[in-house]
Design a protein around this motif. Sequence first.
Motif, PDB file in Angstrom:
ATOM      1  N   VAL A 120       0.812  -1.374  -0.129  1.00 50.80           N
ATOM      2  CA  VAL A 120      -0.025   0.094   0.068  1.00 50.80           C
ATOM      3  C   VAL A 120       0.791   1.245   0.001  1.00 50.80           C
ATOM      4  CG1 VAL A 120      -1.711   1.512   1.211  1.00 50.80           C
ATOM      5  CG2 VAL A 120      -1.983  -1.154   1.032  1.00 50.80           C
ATOM      6  N   PRO A 121       1.826   1.338   0.798  1.00 54.74           N
ATOM      7  CA  PRO A 121       2.818   2.510   0.755  1.00 54.74           C
ATOM      8  C   PRO A 121       3.606   2.690  -0.573  1.00 54.74           C
ATOM      9  CG  PRO A 121       3.081   1.555   2.673  1.00 54.74           C
ATOM     10  CD  PRO A 121       2.239   0.619   2.069  1.00 54.74           C
ATOM     11  N   LEU A 122       3.631   1.559  -1.430  1.00 51.32           N
ATOM     12  CA  LEU A 122       4.347   1.783  -2.592  1.00 51.32           C
ATOM     13  C   LEU A 122       3.128   2.260  -3.713  1.00 51.32           C
ATOM     14  CD1 LEU A 122       6.306   1.506  -4.894  1.00 51.32           C
ATOM     15  CD2 LEU A 122       5.860  -0.945  -5.023  1.00 51.32           C
ATOM     16  N   VAL A 123       2.016   1.700  -3.544  1.00 52.14           N
ATOM     17  CA  VAL A 123       1.026   2.112  -4.461  1.00 52.14           C
ATOM     18  C   VAL A 123       0.668   3.749  -4.268  1.00 52.14           C
ATOM     19  CG1 VAL A 123      -1.406   1.641  -5.214  1.00 52.14           C
ATOM     20  CG2 VAL A 123       0.119  -0.108  -4.659  1.00 52.14           C
ATOM     21  N   GLN A 124       0.588   4.054  -2.998  1.00 53.66           N
ATOM     22  CA  GLN A 124       0.124   5.462  -2.727  1.00 53.66           C
ATOM     23  C   GLN A 124       1.236   6.295  -3.581  1.00 53.66           C
ATOM     24  OE1 GLN A 124       0.665   7.319   1.290  1.00 53.66           O
ATOM     25  NE2 GLN A 124      -1.455   7.876   0.858  1.00 53.66           N
ATOM     26  N   ARG A 125       2.333   6.010  -3.274  1.00 56.85           N
ATOM     27  CA  ARG A 125       3.542   6.881  -3.869  1.00 56.85           C
ATOM     28  C   ARG A 125       3.428   6.848  -5.436  1.00 56.85           C
ATOM     29  NH1 ARG A 125       8.432   6.329   0.417  1.00 56.85           N
ATOM     30  NH2 ARG A 125       7.106   6.605   2.009  1.00 56.85           N
ATOM     31  N   ILE A 126       2.914   5.817  -5.970  1.00 60.59           N
ATOM     32  CA  ILE A 126       3.150   5.654  -7.664  1.00 60.59           C
ATOM     33  C   ILE A 126       1.802   6.635  -7.912  1.00 60.59           C
ATOM     34  CG2 ILE A 126       2.387   4.140  -9.665  1.00 60.59           C
ATOM     35  CD1 ILE A 126       4.221   2.078  -8.060  1.00 60.59           C
ATOM     36  N   LEU A 127       0.744   6.705  -7.068  1.00 59.39           N
ATOM     37  CA  LEU A 127      -0.526   7.229  -7.489  1.00 59.39           C
ATOM     38  C   LEU A 127      -0.277   8.837  -7.132  1.00 59.39           C
ATOM     39  CD1 LEU A 127      -3.455   5.019  -6.000  1.00 59.39           C
ATOM     40  CD2 LEU A 127      -2.612   5.481  -8.407  1.00 59.39           C
ATOM     41  N   LEU A 128       0.586   9.170  -6.237  1.00 56.28           N
ATOM     42  CA  LEU A 128       0.901  10.450  -6.139  1.00 56.28           C
ATOM     43  C   LEU A 128       1.900  11.177  -7.005  1.00 56.28           C
ATOM     44  CD1 LEU A 128       1.434  10.699  -2.226  1.00 56.28           C
ATOM     45  CD2 LEU A 128      -0.406  11.551  -3.477  1.00 56.28           C
ATOM     46  N   VAL A 129       2.244  10.379  -8.081  1.00 54.56           N
ATOM     47  CA  VAL A 129       3.471  10.691  -9.177  1.00 54.56           C
ATOM     48  C   VAL A 129       2.929  12.142  -9.713  1.00 54.56           C
ATOM     49  CG1 VAL A 129       4.396  10.214 -11.281  1.00 54.56           C
ATOM     50  CG2 VAL A 129       4.742   8.765  -9.300  1.00 54.56           C
ATOM     51  N   PRO A 130       1.508  12.068 -10.135  1.00 52.89           N
ATOM     52  CA  PRO A 130       1.092  13.569 -11.088  1.00 52.89           C
ATOM     53  C   PRO A 130       1.370  14.811 -10.148  1.00 52.89           C
ATOM     54  CG  PRO A 130      -0.307  11.705 -11.397  1.00 52.89           C
ATOM     55  CD  PRO A 130       0.447  11.164 -10.348  1.00 52.89           C
ATOM     56  N   GLU A 131       1.283  14.472  -8.912  1.00 48.76           N
ATOM     57  CA  GLU A 131       1.376  15.841  -7.860  1.00 48.76           C
ATOM     58  C   GLU A 131       2.746  15.950  -7.687  1.00 48.76           C
ATOM     59  OE1 GLU A 131      -0.252  19.048  -5.851  1.00 48.76           O
ATOM     60  OE2 GLU A 131      -1.286  17.429  -7.252  1.00 48.76           O
ATOM     61  N   LEU A 132       3.429  14.748  -7.139  1.00 49.61           N
ATOM     62  CA  LEU A 132       4.834  15.017  -6.799  1.00 49.61           C
ATOM     63  C   LEU A 132       5.628  15.536  -7.855  1.00 49.61           C
ATOM     64  CD1 LEU A 132       5.147  11.515  -5.070  1.00 49.61           C
ATOM     65  CD2 LEU A 132       4.956  13.843  -4.116  1.00 49.61           C
ATOM     66  N   SER A 133       5.429  15.133  -9.211  1.00 48.84           N
ATOM     67  CA  SER A 133       6.259  15.592 -10.465  1.00 48.84           C
ATOM     68  C   SER A 133       6.024  17.203 -10.720  1.00 48.84           C
ATOM     69  CB  SER A 133       5.950  14.694 -11.628  1.00 48.84           C
ATOM     70  OG  SER A 133       4.570  14.930 -11.951  1.00 48.84           O
ATOM     71  N   LYS A 134       5.172  17.771  -9.984  1.00 52.01           N
ATOM     72  CA  LYS A 134       4.968  19.260 -10.308  1.00 52.01           C
ATOM     73  C   LYS A 134       6.128  19.904  -9.795  1.00 52.01           C
ATOM     74  CE  LYS A 134      -0.042  19.261 -10.085  1.00 52.01           C
ATOM     75  NZ  LYS A 134      -1.248  19.740  -9.217  1.00 52.01           N
ATOM     76  N   TYR A 135       6.948  19.285  -8.533  1.00 55.89           N
ATOM     77  CA  TYR A 135       8.069  20.018  -8.095  1.00 55.89           C
ATOM     78  C   TYR A 135       9.236  19.478  -8.339  1.00 55.89           C
ATOM     79  CZ  TYR A 135       3.415  21.354  -5.579  1.00 55.89           C
ATOM     80  OH  TYR A 135       2.332  21.433  -5.047  1.00 55.89           O
ATOM     81  N   ALA A 136       9.410  18.056  -8.552  1.00 52.14           N
ATOM     82  CA  ALA A 136      10.730  17.507  -8.553  1.00 52.14           C
ATOM     83  C   ALA A 136      10.830  16.299  -9.656  1.00 52.14           C
ATOM     84  CB  ALA A 136      10.976  16.911  -7.081  1.00 52.14           C
ATOM     85  N   ASN A 137      11.815  16.103 -10.227  1.00 52.69           N
ATOM     86  CA  ASN A 137      12.229  14.768 -10.938  1.00 52.69           C
ATOM     87  C   ASN A 137      11.766  13.917  -9.956  1.00 52.69           C
ATOM     88  OD1 ASN A 137      12.936  16.685 -13.361  1.00 52.69           O
ATOM     89  ND2 ASN A 137      14.902  16.860 -12.361  1.00 52.69           N
TER      90      ASN A 137
END
Length: 275
Positions: free
Chosen positions: A117-134
């Motif tokens: 579940v932690p891994l899935v959450q991070r993958i799902l957050l990619v569109p938001e996280l990629s606004k700020y960083a590679n």
Amino acid sequence: MAYIWDALMHAECWDISAKMVSLMPCEDEKEGLKEMNQYVISLLEERNFQVETITNSDADYRPVITAFLDGGKDTTIGFFGHYDVENVEAEKWSTDPWQLTEVEGRWQARGVADNIVPLVQRILLVPELSKYANLVFVLQGEEEIGSPFAMEVYPHLQLPQIDLWFEETGYFYRNGNHRIMALNVNDKLESVIEQLQKLNASRGIETMLRIRPMNKAFGNQGCPCLVHLLNDVPYIAIGPNDDYSKIHGVDESINPDLLEKAANQIVKAVEVYSR
């Protein structure tokens, strides 16, 4: 206050996690591990990562996966973890360990806390996280057997320079308060910790800071990420696990109510570090 962790995101996390659990991605189920790594790769490629694998000729069903999403940002954030789960022995679970089940408000199945579940959450957050960083993911499929191949290859991985490493998950206490674990704290990471403390306080959550890495089943010197990837790079451990998760135990579970809190913390950390 939420970034994108709404009901649809929550449902998608359940669906993907349920599929991963059903694959039985443990060392005793080699075909399940093979299907798992292929599924993880597909999720990353769908989100425009450049994915590479390093295969062990003696165990081609559990390659090391590296994935890079280059958004032309000034900061690169790394996430390390694993896609295998602990075997299920002759354990008397209250539910089928290979079927994601809701029990008294918790999601229960083998591997949900460590670390599906932690891994899935991070993958799902990619569109938001990629606004700020590679973004970089480094994932192995043999963490639960001591990471022998990863120990060999991690010193030689060709990765971009990582500015901040995230541990595979993090931790909430039984009373709902939050523990941040950090290493190699610099000015930027101090700012992250300060903002997370403020975020938690706004929700009535106390924050405990520990300057040390997360404990590992095979010892911290048995973790290829800590031994070969971390070096002097800043490190933080935050995520949705808690005192009730029973990692590697009977009726392993995760509290889905913590997913929204963890999502806010992860995105806030990346946003602040990338300033």
